[in-house]
Write a protein that holds these residues in place. Structure first.
Motif, mmCIF file in Angstrom:
data_model
loop_
_atom_site.group_PDB
_atom_site.id
_atom_site.type_symbol
_atom_site.label_atom_id
_atom_site.label_comp_id
_atom_site.label_asym_id
_atom_site.label_seq_id
_atom_site.Cartn_x
_atom_site.Cartn_y
_atom_site.Cartn_z
ATOM 1 N N ALA A 214 14.229 55.933 2.219
ATOM 2 C CA ALA A 214 13.139 55.696 3.165
ATOM 3 C C ALA A 214 13.635 55.786 4.606
ATOM 4 C CB ALA A 214 12.520 54.322 2.896
ATOM 5 N N ARG A 215 14.842 55.282 4.885
ATOM 6 C CA ARG A 215 15.388 55.411 6.235
ATOM 7 C C ARG A 215 15.678 56.876 6.595
ATOM 8 N NH1 ARG A 215 18.238 50.654 4.617
ATOM 9 N NH2 ARG A 215 20.076 51.921 4.106
ATOM 10 N N THR B 281 14.016 59.525 5.430
ATOM 11 C CA THR B 281 12.748 60.218 5.692
ATOM 12 C C THR B 281 12.192 59.854 7.069
ATOM 13 O OG1 THR B 281 11.591 58.426 4.525
ATOM 14 C CG2 THR B 281 12.143 60.408 3.252
ATOM 15 N N ASP B 282 12.505 58.650 7.569
ATOM 16 C CA ASP B 282 12.080 58.312 8.933
ATOM 17 C C ASP B 282 12.744 59.226 9.956
ATOM 18 O OD1 ASP B 282 10.494 56.337 7.959
ATOM 19 O OD2 ASP B 282 11.914 54.707 8.340
ATOM 20 N N LYS C 43 10.847 62.294 10.320
ATOM 21 C CA LYS C 43 9.466 62.063 10.753
ATOM 22 C C LYS C 43 8.487 62.194 9.595
ATOM 23 C CE LYS C 43 10.965 61.680 14.961
ATOM 24 N NZ LYS C 43 11.068 60.328 15.586
ATOM 25 N N LEU D 239 6.891 59.709 6.812
ATOM 26 C CA LEU D 239 6.766 58.295 6.446
ATOM 27 C C LEU D 239 6.537 58.173 4.942
ATOM 28 C CD1 LEU D 239 4.544 57.014 9.399
ATOM 29 C CD2 LEU D 239 7.035 56.965 9.178
ATOM 30 N N SER E 146 7.491 55.372 1.743
ATOM 31 C CA SER E 146 8.062 54.055 1.420
ATOM 32 C C SER E 146 9.094 54.171 0.307
ATOM 33 C CB SER E 146 6.945 53.090 1.006
ATOM 34 O OG SER E 146 6.369 53.517 -0.225
#
Length: 319
Positions: free
Chosen positions: A13-14, A16-17, A20, A22, A24
């Motif tokens: 998840a980090r 994919t942040d 850009k 989003l 979970s």
């Protein structure tokens, strides 16, 4: 999907942040769980062992492909290897490496009758050690050393000065107990071990161990009284030396010879006098675990030093 497979939930998840996107961590885990299981060949050599779901309480069975070192399956408690469709039951299976537990062998035999069951070296040695230790515990009486009468007992048996004359039965009894206890302590026995061997209370052993001489234990002067058992004491002492240590049997024997009193007097004489007589003292016997370690150790690797945890240097009493 590739990020989830590479980093799993939180780390994915980090990642994919940073792109850009989003997503979970639960979504990544759900996508990974929806993937079909990879197609694997039937393992040729399977290792079977236990794994702990809750250490000391709940255990399951783990199947591992020994050749590829990949996990095959985790079976809950009570399941056998024959319950797994991918267990070595096909014609390609040639061997099954299992532990020494009988339940694993019972489960592998119906599922793969043509497989060769092999016990691991660690399990084989561990099971051999457990069996040897149980056998030694059953015959731990044979681990006591051969009787050796030390010269110290004979020297301490006749003190130079005493408030009681030589031959007084209470004085001689205390002198004998004092000499025996100090000889056992000097040989390396613990106070609790001496209390168990002599059938005495631990506090009594402590009082005797604190007394440097037997005269320090003389509290008062008792007058000996003649009893009806005095005429039978010589016979009781002789039967005790022959190996008869059952007070009831001794009482029945002297009753046939005309002893008129009850069993209590004989029991008191056996417990207070015969059992407290000085016993042959030797080095402290080894534990069953120490002897098991000697059995499982190569003779060339055994230590040469003497002691309870090393190679024995004294003969062991025959059973």
């Amino acid at each position: 999907m590739s990020v989830g497979l590479a980093f799993a939930g939180r780390a994915g998840a980090r990642m994919t942040d940073a792109f850009k996107v989003l997503v979970s961590r639960n979504t990544l885990l759900r996508l990974i769980a929806s993937l079909p299981d990879p197609v694997t060949a039937v393992p040729r050599v399977v290792g079977v062992d236990e794994y702990a779901q809750r250490k000391g309480r709940v255990y399951g069975t783990v199947l591992v492909d020994v050749e590829t070192r990949r996990l095959v399956d985790l079976l809950p408690i009570g399941r056998r290897t024959r319950s797994r469709p991918g267990s070595p039951s096909g014609p390609a299976s040639r061997s099954s490496a299992v532990t020494g537990r009988p339940s694993f062998a019972e489960g592998a035999t119906p599922g793969a009758p043509q497989a060769l069951q092999v016990a691991g070296r660690w399990h084989l040695r561990h099971n051999l050690g457990e069996s040897a230790e149980k056998c030694l515990y059953r015959h731990r009486g044979c681990l006591h050393p051969m009787p050796v009468q030390p010269e110290e007992l004979q020297e301490e048996a006749e003190p130079a000065a005493s408030p009681w004359p030589t031959g007084h039965r209470f004085a001689e009894r205390i002198r004998a107990k004092h000499a025996t206890i100090h000889a056992l302590l000097a040989a390396g026995h613990s106070k609790r071990s001496v209390a168990r061997q002599l059938g005495m209370a631990l506090n009594t052993i402590l009082r005797f161990s604190r007394a440097a001489t037997a005269e320090e234990m003389f509290i008062g002067q008792w007058q000996s009284r003649a009893t009806r058992l005095d005429g039978c004491k010589l016979y009781l002492d002789q039967r005790w030396q022959e190996g008869c240590t059952n007070a009831w049997q001794l009482w029945e024997e002297i009753r046939e010879q005309g002893y008129p009193r009850g069993y209590a007097c004989v029991r008191a004489y056996v417990s207070r006098t015969l059992r407290s007589k000085p016993q042959p003292v030797g080095p402290r016997p080894p534990s069953a675990r120490a002897v098991t370690r000697w059995i499982l150790t190569h003779p060339d690797a055994l230590p040469k030093a003497t002691g309870s945890s090393s190679k024995p240097s004294w003969p062991i009493a025959p059973s």
